[in-house]
Design a protein around this motif. Structure first.
Motif, PDB file in Angstrom:
ATOM      1  N   MET A 107       0.823  -1.204   0.000  1.00 40.85           N
ATOM      2  CA  MET A 107       0.000   0.000   0.000  1.00 40.85           C
ATOM      3  C   MET A 107       0.864   1.264   0.000  1.00 40.85           C
ATOM      4  O   MET A 107       2.004   1.245   0.455  1.00 40.85           O
ATOM      5  CB  MET A 107      -0.928   0.003   1.222  1.00 40.85           C
ATOM      6  CG  MET A 107      -1.961  -1.101   1.210  1.00 40.85           C
ATOM      7  SD  MET A 107      -3.051  -1.033   2.660  1.00 40.85           S
ATOM      8  CE  MET A 107      -4.001   0.437   2.275  1.00 40.85           C
ATOM      9  N   PRO A 108       0.321   2.376  -0.493  1.00 39.90           N
ATOM     10  CA  PRO A 108       1.071   3.635  -0.450  1.00 39.90           C
ATOM     11  C   PRO A 108       1.388   4.034   0.990  1.00 39.90           C
ATOM     12  O   PRO A 108       0.601   3.780   1.902  1.00 39.90           O
ATOM     13  CB  PRO A 108       0.114   4.649  -1.100  1.00 39.90           C
ATOM     14  CG  PRO A 108      -0.853   3.828  -1.888  1.00 39.90           C
ATOM     15  CD  PRO A 108      -0.986   2.527  -1.157  1.00 39.90           C
ATOM     16  N   ASP A 109       2.533   4.659   1.177  1.00 42.20           N
ATOM     17  CA  ASP A 109       2.944   5.123   2.500  1.00 42.20           C
ATOM     18  C   ASP A 109       2.268   6.464   2.787  1.00 42.20           C
ATOM     19  O   ASP A 109       2.463   7.431   2.049  1.00 42.20           O
ATOM     20  CB  ASP A 109       4.465   5.292   2.518  1.00 42.20           C
ATOM     21  CG  ASP A 109       4.999   5.678   3.883  1.00 42.20           C
ATOM     22  OD1 ASP A 109       4.193   5.796   4.828  1.00 42.20           O
ATOM     23  OD2 ASP A 109       6.222   5.870   3.998  1.00 42.20           O
ATOM     24  N   PRO A 110       1.470   6.536   3.864  1.00 47.64           N
ATOM     25  CA  PRO A 110       0.809   7.811   4.146  1.00 47.64           C
ATOM     26  C   PRO A 110       1.734   8.855   4.767  1.00 47.64           C
ATOM     27  O   PRO A 110       1.439  10.053   4.726  1.00 47.64           O
ATOM     28  CB  PRO A 110      -0.291   7.416   5.137  1.00 47.64           C
ATOM     29  CG  PRO A 110       0.275   6.230   5.854  1.00 47.64           C
ATOM     30  CD  PRO A 110       1.090   5.491   4.832  1.00 47.64           C
ATOM     31  N   VAL A 111       2.863   8.407   5.352  1.00 43.10           N
ATOM     32  CA  VAL A 111       3.713   9.305   6.132  1.00 43.10           C
ATOM     33  C   VAL A 111       4.470  10.269   5.215  1.00 43.10           C
ATOM     34  O   VAL A 111       5.076   9.859   4.219  1.00 43.10           O
ATOM     35  CB  VAL A 111       4.705   8.499   6.993  1.00 43.10           C
ATOM     36  CG1 VAL A 111       5.634   9.435   7.765  1.00 43.10           C
ATOM     37  CG2 VAL A 111       3.949   7.593   7.955  1.00 43.10           C
ATOM     38  N   GLY A 112       4.399  11.539   5.542  1.00 41.92           N
ATOM     39  CA  GLY A 112       5.119  12.559   4.773  1.00 41.92           C
ATOM     40  C   GLY A 112       4.316  13.188   3.654  1.00 41.92           C
ATOM     41  O   GLY A 112       4.759  14.166   3.037  1.00 41.92           O
ATOM     42  N   GLU A 113       3.121  12.652   3.393  1.00 42.72           N
ATOM     43  CA  GLU A 113       2.285  13.232   2.345  1.00 42.72           C
ATOM     44  C   GLU A 113       1.862  14.648   2.736  1.00 42.72           C
ATOM     45  O   GLU A 113       1.449  14.888   3.868  1.00 42.72           O
ATOM     46  CB  GLU A 113       1.040  12.363   2.147  1.00 42.72           C
ATOM     47  CG  GLU A 113       0.058  12.912   1.126  1.00 42.72           C
ATOM     48  CD  GLU A 113      -1.268  12.168   1.109  1.00 42.72           C
ATOM     49  OE1 GLU A 113      -2.037  12.371   0.168  1.00 42.72           O
ATOM     50  OE2 GLU A 113      -1.525  11.392   2.058  1.00 42.72           O
ATOM     51  N   ILE A 114       1.989  15.582   1.807  1.00 45.11           N
ATOM     52  CA  ILE A 114       1.548  16.955   2.042  1.00 45.11           C
ATOM     53  C   ILE A 114       0.291  17.186   1.230  1.00 45.11           C
ATOM     54  O   ILE A 114       0.259  16.953   0.019  1.00 45.11           O
ATOM     55  CB  ILE A 114       2.633  17.977   1.667  1.00 45.11           C
ATOM     56  CG1 ILE A 114       3.877  17.782   2.551  1.00 45.11           C
ATOM     57  CG2 ILE A 114       2.106  19.403   1.812  1.00 45.11           C
ATOM     58  CD1 ILE A 114       5.027  18.714   2.219  1.00 45.11           C
ATOM     59  N   ILE A 115      -0.759  17.634   1.879  1.00 41.15           N
ATOM     60  CA  ILE A 115      -2.041  17.840   1.212  1.00 41.15           C
ATOM     61  C   ILE A 115      -2.464  19.302   1.336  1.00 41.15           C
ATOM     62  O   ILE A 115      -2.004  20.029   2.214  1.00 41.15           O
ATOM     63  CB  ILE A 115      -3.133  16.912   1.792  1.00 41.15           C
ATOM     64  CG1 ILE A 115      -3.403  17.208   3.268  1.00 41.15           C
ATOM     65  CG2 ILE A 115      -2.758  15.459   1.605  1.00 41.15           C
ATOM     66  CD1 ILE A 115      -4.593  16.456   3.858  1.00 41.15           C
ATOM     67  N   GLU A 116      -3.329  19.707   0.434  1.00 38.58           N
ATOM     68  CA  GLU A 116      -3.970  21.027   0.476  1.00 38.58           C
ATOM     69  C   GLU A 116      -2.951  22.160   0.498  1.00 38.58           C
ATOM     70  O   GLU A 116      -3.152  23.192   1.154  1.00 38.58           O
ATOM     71  CB  GLU A 116      -4.899  21.134   1.691  1.00 38.58           C
ATOM     72  CG  GLU A 116      -6.014  20.085   1.689  1.00 38.58           C
ATOM     73  CD  GLU A 116      -6.755  20.014   3.020  1.00 38.58           C
ATOM     74  OE1 GLU A 116      -6.453  20.807   3.921  1.00 38.58           O
ATOM     75  OE2 GLU A 116      -7.628  19.139   3.142  1.00 38.58           O
ATOM     76  N   LEU A 117      -1.848  21.998  -0.227  1.00 36.58           N
ATOM     77  CA  LEU A 117      -0.823  23.050  -0.273  1.00 36.58           C
ATOM     78  C   LEU A 117      -1.328  24.209  -1.137  1.00 36.58           C
ATOM     79  O   LEU A 117      -1.621  24.033  -2.311  1.00 36.58           O
ATOM     80  CB  LEU A 117       0.485  22.485  -0.838  1.00 36.58           C
ATOM     81  CG  LEU A 117       1.720  23.373  -0.714  1.00 36.58           C
ATOM     82  CD1 LEU A 117       2.095  23.567   0.747  1.00 36.58           C
ATOM     83  CD2 LEU A 117       2.894  22.771  -1.492  1.00 36.58           C
ATOM     84  N   LYS A 118      -1.435  25.380  -0.510  1.00 38.61           N
ATOM     85  CA  LYS A 118      -1.983  26.546  -1.215  1.00 38.61           C
ATOM     86  C   LYS A 118      -1.088  27.756  -0.977  1.00 38.61           C
ATOM     87  O   LYS A 118      -0.658  28.016   0.146  1.00 38.61           O
ATOM     88  CB  LYS A 118      -3.407  26.850  -0.721  1.00 38.61           C
ATOM     89  CG  LYS A 118      -4.409  25.750  -1.007  1.00 38.61           C
ATOM     90  CD  LYS A 118      -5.786  26.086  -0.450  1.00 38.61           C
ATOM     91  CE  LYS A 118      -6.779  24.958  -0.698  1.00 38.61           C
ATOM     92  NZ  LYS A 118      -8.106  25.235  -0.085  1.00 38.61           N
TER      93      LYS A 118
END
Length: 426
Positions: A94-105
Motif C-alpha cells: 500500500m502507499p505510504d501515508p507518512v510525509g504526504e503533504i495535502i492542500e498546499l496553497k
C-alpha cells in the motif's frame, strides 16, 4: 527487566517505545516494507512453532473451562497464520501515508501553507482472545511509522509472545528498532492500569474487546482513546424501495454473520411498504432461527408466519447490540421518524437506508449521526478491508481525528507546514 515489578517494567516499556517512535518516524518506506515482507516470511516458515505455542494456550484455556466461542477465537491455525502473513504483504504494497503533504496553497503573502501527514507516535493496544490481532496491530504500526505497546489477553500469552518474537526479528533485520513493537509480557492486570495512565509515553490507546473492557479503558485512560462501545446498527426500509433489493440486503446485514459489530440489530420499516416487505423478510428470519422482537403493529403483520419466533419488544430492545440471531423490528410513519429513532437509540456505528428516492437517501446521509452511513448496501461492509484501507486497527464512533474503520491514515495526524522564500509578516 522484571515484568513482575509493574511500575519499573512499564516505565521501561514506555521509555523504549518513545525512543523507537522517533526512529520509526524518520525511517524509510523501503525499510518498513522490508520489515513487513520479512515478517510474512517468518510467519509462514515458523508455522509449526507458532502452532505449538498456541497449543499450550489452548490446553490451558480448556483446563479452566474457557467458553467454546472464545476457544475458537484463540486458535492460530495454519490458515489464520497464512492470512495474517498475506495481510502483512498487502500492507507493504500500500502507499505510504507518512510525509504526504495535502492542500498546499499559496497565500497572498507569498508563503505556501499545507498539511503533512505524520505518525501519531506511540499507541497502546489492549485486546482479548484473538492472537492474530498481534500481527495486525504490529503491521499497521510499522507501516504508519509508529511504535506500539501491545497487551493481549492472558489466555493468549504464549501465542502472542511467539508472534512478537517474529515481529522483533523482522524489525531488526530491516534495520529498524526492535522496540517499535513491544508486547506486555505479564498477565498482571495492573500493567493495563499503568499503560493507560502514561501520557508521557503513550499518545493514544486502542481497546478491542467486550463492552466492559472498553468502558473501563475509556473511563480511566489519561490519553485519547479510539474506540466504539456498541454496534447497534440499523437498516431502514423506505417508503419508496425496490422490495427485492431490500430483502436481499436486509437478510445479509443480519444473517451473513451474527457476531460482528457491523451486523444489523434493528430493522425499521416504513408503514406504507410493511405489508409487501415484512412478511417476506420475516419468513427468511424464521427459517434461519432469528428471533424477532417486535412492536405491536409489526408483530401483527408477522403473526401468520409458521415457526416464527416473535417476542414483544421492550424499550431496551431499541438500543440493544445482540451479536446473536435476534433483531428488533419497528414500523415508522416517515423518514423523519426513522432518522430520529436512529439518532436517539443508535450507537453511531453504522446505519443503512434502502430506498429508490434520491432526496431521501441524501437526507439520510446528511442527518444520521453515525461513523458509517450506507445507501442500498449491507451494513456488513463497514470494515477497513472492505473500505479499501487494507486492514483496520479498530472502529471509532468518536468525532475527533479518526471516525469509522481506522486504517493507516487513522494512525497518523496532520500538522501544518509552511514553505517560504524569505517572507516576513508586515
Amino acid at each position: 527487566m522484571n515484568p513482575n515489578d509493574i511500575p519499573a517494567y512499564m516505565a521501561h516499556v514506555g521509555v523504549s517505545a518513545r525512543a523507537a517512535a522517533t526512529a520509526m518516524a524518520a525511517s524509510t518506506t523501503a525499510a518498513r516494507n522490508d520489515a513487513l515482507r520479512g515478517l510474512a516470511s517468518r510467519l509462514r516458515a515458523d508455522c509449526a512453532a507458532l502452532a505449538q505455542a498456541n497449543a499450550t494456550d489452548l490446553e490451558a484455556a480448556r483446563a479452566v473451562g474457557l467458553a467454546a466461542p472464545l476457544l475458537d477465537r484463540l486458535k492460530l491455525t495454519p490458515q489464520i497464520i497464512d492470512t495474517v502473513a498475506e495481510g502483512c504483504e498487502q500492507i507493504a504494497a500500500m502507499p505510504d501515508p507518512v510525509g504526504e503533504i495535502i492542500e498546499l496553497k499559496r497565500q497572498p503573502s507569498g508563503i505556501s501553507v499545507g498539511r503533512m501527514r505524520v505518525p501519531l507516535g506511540v499507541f497502546g493496544m489492549i485486546y482479548e482472545s484473538r492472537p492474530n490481532v498481534t500481527i495486525e496491530a504490529a503491521s499497521l504500526a510499522i507501516k504508519s511509522g509508529n511504535a506500539c505497546i501491545l497487551r493481549g489477553g492472558s489466555e493468549a500469552l504464549q501465542s502472542n509472545l511467539a508472534l512478537w518474537q517474529r515481529v522483533q526479528s523482522a524489525l531488526v533485520e530491516a534495520g529498524l528498532p526492535a522496540d517499535a513493537v513491544q508486547l506486555v509480557a505479564t498477565t498482571d492486570r495492573a500493567a493495563v492500569g499503568r499503560l493507560i495512565t502514561m501520557p508521557e509515553y503513550v499518545d493514544v490507546i486502542i481497546p478491542r474487546g467486550g463492552k466492559g473492557l472498553i468502558e473501563r479503558i475509556s473511563a480511566e485512560a489519561r490519553m485519547p482513546v479510539i474506540k466504539h462501545l456498541d454496534g447497534n446498527c440499523h437498516v431502514y426500509v423506505d417508503e419508496q424501495v425496490d422490495v427485492e433489493l431490500a430483502i436481499t440486503v436486509t437478510d445479509n446485514a443480519k444473517t451473513q454473520k451474527y457476531s460482528p459489530c457491523n451486523a444489523a440489530e434493528s430493522l425499521l420499516v416504513h408503514r406504507a411498504v410493511a405489508g409487501a416487505f415484512l412478511p417476506r423478510i420475516g419468513a427468511i428470519f424464521a427459517a434461519k432461527g432469528v428471533q424477532m422482537r417486535c412492536a405491536a403493529d409489526a408483530k401483527a403483520l408477522l403473526a401468520p408466519l409458521a415457526g416464527a419466533d416473535l417476542v414483544d419488544a421492550v424499550e431496551a430492545d431499541w438500543a440493544e447490540e445482540y451479536l446473536a440471531p435476534i433483531i428488533s423490528i419497528k414500523l415508522v410513519d416517515s423518514l423523519d421518524e426513522a432518522i430520529a429513532h436512529i439518532n436517539h437509540h443508535g450507537s453511531k456505528h453504522t446505519d443503512a437506508i434502502l430506498t429508490t428516492h434520491h432526496p431521501n437517501a441524501m437526507r439520510f446521509l446528511r442527518e444520521v449521526d453515525s461513523a458509517s452511513v450506507i445507501v442500498n448496501a449491507s451494513t456488513r461492509f463497514a470494515d477497513g478491508f472492505e473500505y479499501g484501507l487494507g486492514a483496520e486497527i479498530g472502529i471509532s464512533t468518536d468525532k475527533f481525528h479518526a471516525r469509522g474503520p481506522v486504517g493507516l491514515e487513522g494512525l497518523t495526524s496532520l500538522k501544518w507546514v509552511v514553505l517560504g522564500q524569505g517572507e516576513v509578516r508586515h
